[in-house]
Scaffold this active site. Structure first.
Site, PDB file in Angstrom:
ATOM      1  N   ASN A  11      40.499  35.567  33.202  1.00 52.47           N
ATOM      2  CA  ASN A  11      41.958  36.104  33.785  1.00 52.47           C
ATOM      3  C   ASN A  11      42.614  34.899  33.939  1.00 52.47           C
ATOM      4  O   ASN A  11      42.749  33.888  34.854  1.00 52.47           O
ATOM      5  CB  ASN A  11      41.929  37.065  35.067  1.00 52.47           C
ATOM      6  CG  ASN A  11      43.404  37.576  35.398  1.00 52.47           C
ATOM      7  OD1 ASN A  11      43.448  37.893  36.597  1.00 52.47           O
ATOM      8  ND2 ASN A  11      44.307  37.542  34.628  1.00 52.47           N
ATOM      9  N   CYS A  71      47.712  37.636  43.334  1.00 51.60           N
ATOM     10  CA  CYS A  71      46.654  37.559  41.877  1.00 51.60           C
ATOM     11  C   CYS A  71      45.427  37.023  42.548  1.00 51.60           C
ATOM     12  O   CYS A  71      45.323  35.890  43.066  1.00 51.60           O
ATOM     13  CB  CYS A  71      47.102  36.750  40.976  1.00 51.60           C
ATOM     14  SG  CYS A  71      46.030  36.878  39.587  1.00 51.60           S
ATOM     15  N   HIS A 149      47.853  49.603  43.319  1.00 52.64           N
ATOM     16  CA  HIS A 149      46.649  50.113  42.291  1.00 52.64           C
ATOM     17  C   HIS A 149      46.646  51.528  42.188  1.00 52.64           C
ATOM     18  O   HIS A 149      46.642  52.408  43.390  1.00 52.64           O
ATOM     19  CB  HIS A 149      45.385  49.321  42.732  1.00 52.64           C
ATOM     20  CG  HIS A 149      45.633  48.007  42.731  1.00 52.64           C
ATOM     21  ND1 HIS A 149      45.275  47.366  41.504  1.00 52.64           N
ATOM     22  CD2 HIS A 149      45.722  46.845  43.739  1.00 52.64           C
ATOM     23  CE1 HIS A 149      45.455  45.896  41.718  1.00 52.64           C
ATOM     24  NE2 HIS A 149      45.800  45.781  43.183  1.00 52.64           N
ATOM     25  N   ASN A 180      49.175  49.040  38.879  1.00 51.33           N
ATOM     26  CA  ASN A 180      48.100  48.388  38.104  1.00 51.33           C
ATOM     27  C   ASN A 180      46.938  49.608  38.147  1.00 51.33           C
ATOM     28  O   ASN A 180      46.874  50.476  39.066  1.00 51.33           O
ATOM     29  CB  ASN A 180      47.388  47.191  38.968  1.00 51.33           C
ATOM     30  CG  ASN A 180      48.234  45.924  39.165  1.00 51.33           C
ATOM     31  OD1 ASN A 180      48.447  45.386  38.198  1.00 51.33           O
ATOM     32  ND2 ASN A 180      48.758  45.980  40.335  1.00 51.33           N
ATOM     33  N   THR A 209      42.319  41.550  42.795  1.00 50.12           N
ATOM     34  CA  THR A 209      42.906  42.602  43.389  1.00 50.12           C
ATOM     35  C   THR A 209      42.679  43.838  42.868  1.00 50.12           C
ATOM     36  O   THR A 209      42.315  44.765  43.593  1.00 50.12           O
ATOM     37  CB  THR A 209      44.644  42.448  43.455  1.00 50.12           C
ATOM     38  OG1 THR A 209      45.101  42.718  42.354  1.00 50.12           O
ATOM     39  CG2 THR A 209      45.052  41.342  44.130  1.00 50.12           C
TER      40      THR A 209
END
Length: 270
Positions: A11, A71, A149, A180, A209
């Site tokens: 990432n 993040c 999320h 997300n 996360t």
């Protein structure tokens, strides 16, 4: 603009030290440099800034230029950067984010940070919902770990077409600010396979996360124990939520790829 390319389990972000650099129009910069064909190539841009509340501040932009509040993989890299560059003198530090201050502990080997523990706050797990999109229905758990999320559980996440499912859920009317999306497969009581569609970026190799959100959802459903290994495409994260009233702790690596310098004005024109 001088920059450092870093990643946590693949990432990857472009990091800019704003103690030394001044960046105008960071949203435009993020979109331009993130392009993997015409830019540097990254999942976004992270600015490392001074803070009046903590040891430093992290400001994150996604690959599409949108602002991100937090993040997990990015903040580990920020910890590594400020420790190794001497901006923070201790292995324990506080980093300010748009979702609050996060406490970190940098584990070192031969003077270099190789693993970072991050207190990710207390996840807010809501009741499961059913979302309808076209002729399809999706059962998901909303979780907030400083950013939103939607966690979905499947028996085989490898077979899923995230390029189809990701945008459908990220931009659904249920999420006015987008979300997300985590696609989780419980392997056993201590292991979860996870694929993530990140808001504003798309599928990424890892999401800190997202790993915390999926772990929190699985714990709340009684599917796993309170210490779990999250198997992401780019590698593994250890997630521990020992006390439901306390912070969840994420442990994972941080790595520097390279450093460089670009003429930002010319770069944006191109």
């Amino acid at each position: 603009m001088r920059f450092t390319k870093m990643h946590g389990l693949g990432n990857d972000y472009v990091y800019v030290n704003c103690y030394e650099e001044s960046i105008e129009a960071p949203a435009l910069v993020a979109k331009a440099i993130s392009d993997r064909h015409f830019g540097i190539g990254a999942d976004g841009l992270i600015l490392i800034q001074p803070s009046e509340k903590a040891d430093c501040r992290m400001v994150m932009y996604n690959a599409d230029g949108s602002r991100g509040a937090m993040c997990g993989n990015g903040i580990r890299c920020v910890g590594k950067y400020v420790y190794e560059n001497g901006q923070v003198q201790t292995a324990r530090m506080n980093i300010e984010t748009d979702s609050g201050i996060r406490r970190l502990f940098c584990r070192t080997r031969n003077g270099k940070v190789n693993l970072v523990d991050v207190e990710m706050g207390i996840p807010v797990v809501e009741k499961r919902e059913v979302l309808k999109a076209g002729d399809r229905s999706f059962s998901f758990t909303p979780v907030n770990v400083g950013n939103p999320h939607a966690v979905l559980f499947y028996t085989d996440v490898e077979s899923l077409d995230l390029a189809d499912l990701g945008p459908l859920l990220e931009r659904h009317d249920r999420f006015p600010d987008r979300t997300n999306v985590e696609f989780a497969q419980v392997l056993d009581a201590q292991n979860i396979r996870l694929r993530v569609w990140e808001r504003g970026t798309g599928e990424t190799m890892a999401c800190g996360t997202g790993a915390c959100a999926a772990c929190a959802a699985a714990i709340s459903m009684g599917l796993v124990k309170r210490k779990v290994v999250m198997h992401l495409t780019g590698g593994c994260l250890d997630i521990t939520w020992a006390n439901p009233g306390g912070p969840m702790v994420m442990t994972g690596p941080a790595a520097e790829v390279f450093r460089g310098e670009i003429s930002l004005k010319d770069f944006l024109k191109s």
